[in-house]
Design a protein around this motif. Structure first.
Motif, PDB file in Angstrom:
ATOM      1  N   LYS A   1      24.337 -12.107 -27.607  1.00  0.00           N
ATOM      2  CA  LYS A   1      25.580 -12.026 -27.494  1.00  0.00           C
ATOM      3  C   LYS A   1      26.310 -12.344 -28.667  1.00  0.00           C
ATOM      4  CE  LYS A   1      25.521 -12.265 -22.611  1.00  0.00           C
ATOM      5  NZ  LYS A   1      25.642 -13.350 -21.280  1.00  0.00           N
ATOM      6  N   ILE A   2      25.908 -13.364 -29.741  1.00  0.00           N
ATOM      7  CA  ILE A   2      26.597 -13.685 -30.565  1.00  0.00           C
ATOM      8  C   ILE A   2      26.052 -13.142 -32.047  1.00  0.00           C
ATOM      9  CG2 ILE A   2      27.276 -15.713 -31.927  1.00  0.00           C
ATOM     10  CD1 ILE A   2      26.913 -17.349 -29.221  1.00  0.00           C
ATOM     11  N   PHE A   3      24.817 -12.921 -32.235  1.00  0.00           N
ATOM     12  CA  PHE A   3      24.381 -12.471 -33.314  1.00  0.00           C
ATOM     13  C   PHE A   3      23.793 -11.178 -33.419  1.00  0.00           C
ATOM     14  CE2 PHE A   3      24.079 -17.274 -33.197  1.00  0.00           C
ATOM     15  CZ  PHE A   3      24.549 -17.458 -34.306  1.00  0.00           C
ATOM     16  N   TYR A   4      24.488 -10.096 -32.701  1.00  0.00           N
ATOM     17  CA  TYR A   4      24.216  -8.906 -32.566  1.00  0.00           C
ATOM     18  C   TYR A   4      24.424  -8.269 -33.981  1.00  0.00           C
ATOM     19  CZ  TYR A   4      29.261  -8.737 -32.244  1.00  0.00           C
ATOM     20  OH  TYR A   4      30.611  -8.689 -32.381  1.00  0.00           O
ATOM     21  N   GLU A   5      25.421  -8.734 -34.748  1.00  0.00           N
ATOM     22  CA  GLU A   5      25.448  -8.717 -36.081  1.00  0.00           C
ATOM     23  C   GLU A   5      25.431  -9.783 -37.073  1.00  0.00           C
ATOM     24  OE1 GLU A   5      30.239  -8.248 -36.980  1.00  0.00           O
ATOM     25  OE2 GLU A   5      28.863  -6.405 -36.570  1.00  0.00           O
ATOM     26  N   VAL A   6      24.667 -10.027 -38.263  1.00  0.00           N
ATOM     27  CA  VAL A   6      24.671 -10.921 -39.295  1.00  0.00           C
ATOM     28  C   VAL A   6      25.260 -10.876 -40.417  1.00  0.00           C
ATOM     29  CG1 VAL A   6      23.103 -12.727 -40.090  1.00  0.00           C
ATOM     30  CG2 VAL A   6      22.584 -11.969 -37.700  1.00  0.00           C
ATOM     31  N   ASP A   7      26.044 -11.676 -40.852  1.00  0.00           N
ATOM     32  CA  ASP A   7      26.592 -11.538 -42.144  1.00  0.00           C
ATOM     33  C   ASP A   7      25.863 -12.216 -43.142  1.00  0.00           C
ATOM     34  OD1 ASP A   7      29.248 -10.393 -41.514  1.00  0.00           O
ATOM     35  OD2 ASP A   7      29.458 -12.474 -40.617  1.00  0.00           O
ATOM     36  N   PHE A   8      25.232 -13.354 -43.016  1.00  0.00           N
ATOM     37  CA  PHE A   8      24.510 -13.890 -44.087  1.00  0.00           C
ATOM     38  C   PHE A   8      23.101 -14.519 -43.700  1.00  0.00           C
ATOM     39  CE2 PHE A   8      23.410 -17.329 -47.016  1.00  0.00           C
ATOM     40  CZ  PHE A   8      24.190 -17.028 -48.362  1.00  0.00           C
ATOM     41  N   LEU A   9      21.882 -14.057 -44.255  1.00  0.00           N
ATOM     42  CA  LEU A   9      20.700 -14.593 -43.980  1.00  0.00           C
ATOM     43  C   LEU A   9      20.371 -15.562 -45.043  1.00  0.00           C
ATOM     44  CD1 LEU A   9      18.186 -14.628 -42.211  1.00  0.00           C
ATOM     45  CD2 LEU A   9      17.467 -12.794 -43.490  1.00  0.00           C
ATOM     46  N   GLN A  10      20.020 -16.730 -44.452  1.00  0.00           N
ATOM     47  CA  GLN A  10      19.595 -17.794 -45.380  1.00  0.00           C
ATOM     48  C   GLN A  10      18.214 -18.196 -45.326  1.00  0.00           C
ATOM     49  OE1 GLN A  10      20.686 -19.625 -48.094  1.00  0.00           O
ATOM     50  NE2 GLN A  10      18.819 -21.114 -48.088  1.00  0.00           N
ATOM     51  N   ILE A  11      17.210 -18.108 -46.221  1.00  0.00           N
ATOM     52  CA  ILE A  11      15.913 -18.492 -46.026  1.00  0.00           C
ATOM     53  C   ILE A  11      15.255 -19.436 -47.087  1.00  0.00           C
ATOM     54  CG2 ILE A  11      13.538 -17.184 -46.154  1.00  0.00           C
ATOM     55  CD1 ILE A  11      15.093 -14.496 -45.890  1.00  0.00           C
ATOM     56  N   ASP A  12      14.463 -20.189 -46.460  1.00  0.00           N
ATOM     57  CA  ASP A  12      13.770 -21.266 -47.279  1.00  0.00           C
ATOM     58  C   ASP A  12      12.431 -21.407 -46.577  1.00  0.00           C
ATOM     59  OD1 ASP A  12      12.869 -23.038 -48.658  1.00  0.00           O
ATOM     60  OD2 ASP A  12      14.513 -24.816 -48.343  1.00  0.00           O
ATOM     61  N   ALA A  13      11.433 -20.812 -46.699  1.00  0.00           N
ATOM     62  CA  ALA A  13      10.131 -20.582 -46.029  1.00  0.00           C
ATOM     63  C   ALA A  13       8.957 -20.907 -46.767  1.00  0.00           C
ATOM     64  CB  ALA A  13      10.024 -19.304 -45.621  1.00  0.00           C
TER      65      ALA A  13
END
Length: 250
Positions: A178-190
């Motif tokens: 409901k909230i993240f049906y679209e995402v502006d910014f993806l932050q990854i530290d894997a």
């Protein structure tokens, strides 16, 4: 893009207009998030894979605590103790959501972490213990060898975990969908698994505007493959400091 970020950083008095913060991780990320907020006139949707405890070395905590009305953040962290600390650190901040999942290709995989043997080595040297964990064992063995240690397997624990596609988490959980049906910014530290996170992120369906990730732990052949993948999906890559690159939609 740098000029655009500098403009917004100056507007909110982060630094002098002639001083681009080459070493200031937070200011760079904050500038992008602020610019997105100003452009969209709505809360910026951010997903963070590998959130750790949300504070130490984290590029999003300060921004989220200062601009809680401008962001909705989903923090994803697979380790139980770390996840508990993550929720505690964010307990007084609104618009933050949590998922204790390991992001990958949906299969079961070995998850590696530095153990108490390595912690004791660090304590004996009066050094800080960094509880790094990853799906990419090479990243840990490389660190241990740089520390001058042999028999590196003695310092690594492993456990079999279920991994999940990021797309499935965002779509199948009723709250997140409901909230993240679209995402502006993806932050990854894997910790050396950043490329696989991107491959399994549902890139075409979510159309992230920005993807920030660590490139320093990726071998050259894997990094070149990732660059080709991002280019083929209409992203341009900017290497903006010694450890991170940001891909932005063009």
């Amino acid at each position: 893009m740098k000029k655009k970020i500098i403009k917004f950083l100056n507007k909110f008095n982060f630094f002098h207009k002639n001083q681009f913060p080459k070493k200031d991780y937070n200011n760079f990320i904050h500038g992008i998030l602020l610019s997105l907020s100003m452009e969209n006139k709505k809360k910026v949707k951010v997903v963070q894979v590998g959130a750790n405890d949300g504070v130490h070395g984290d590029p999003l905590y300060d921004y989220t605590s200062k601009f809680t009305d401008k962001i909705e953040l989903l923090c994803i962290e697979p380790q139980l103790d770390t996840f508990s600390n993550l929720k505690k650190n964010y307990e007084d901040i609104d618009n933050v959501y949590f998922s204790m999942k390991c992001i990958g290709n949906g299969e079961k995989k070995l998850f590696y972490s530095l153990n108490d043997n390595f912690k004791k080595i660090k304590e004996n040297r009066n050094q800080k213990f960094d509880g790094v964990s990853t799906l990419e064992k090479y990243n840990l063995t490389h660190r241990l060898k740089k520390d001058g240690l042999k028999n590196v397997d003695d310092f690594i624990n492993s456990e079999l975990v279920q991994t999940y596609l990021l797309e499935d988490i965002l779509k199948k959980d009723p709250l997140f969908s409901k909230i993240f049906y679209e995402v502006d910014f993806l932050q990854i530290d894997a910790e050396g698994y950043d490329d696989e996170i991107i491959y399994n992120s549902g890139l075409k369906n979510f159309n992230f505007k920005y993807i920030n990730y660590e490139f320093k732990n990726l071998p050259e052949i894997k990094l070149n493959k990732l660059h080709d993948f991002l280019k083929n999906n209409s992203y341009k890559v900017l290497r903006w400091n010694k450890s991170d690159e940001i891909a932005y939609k063009i």
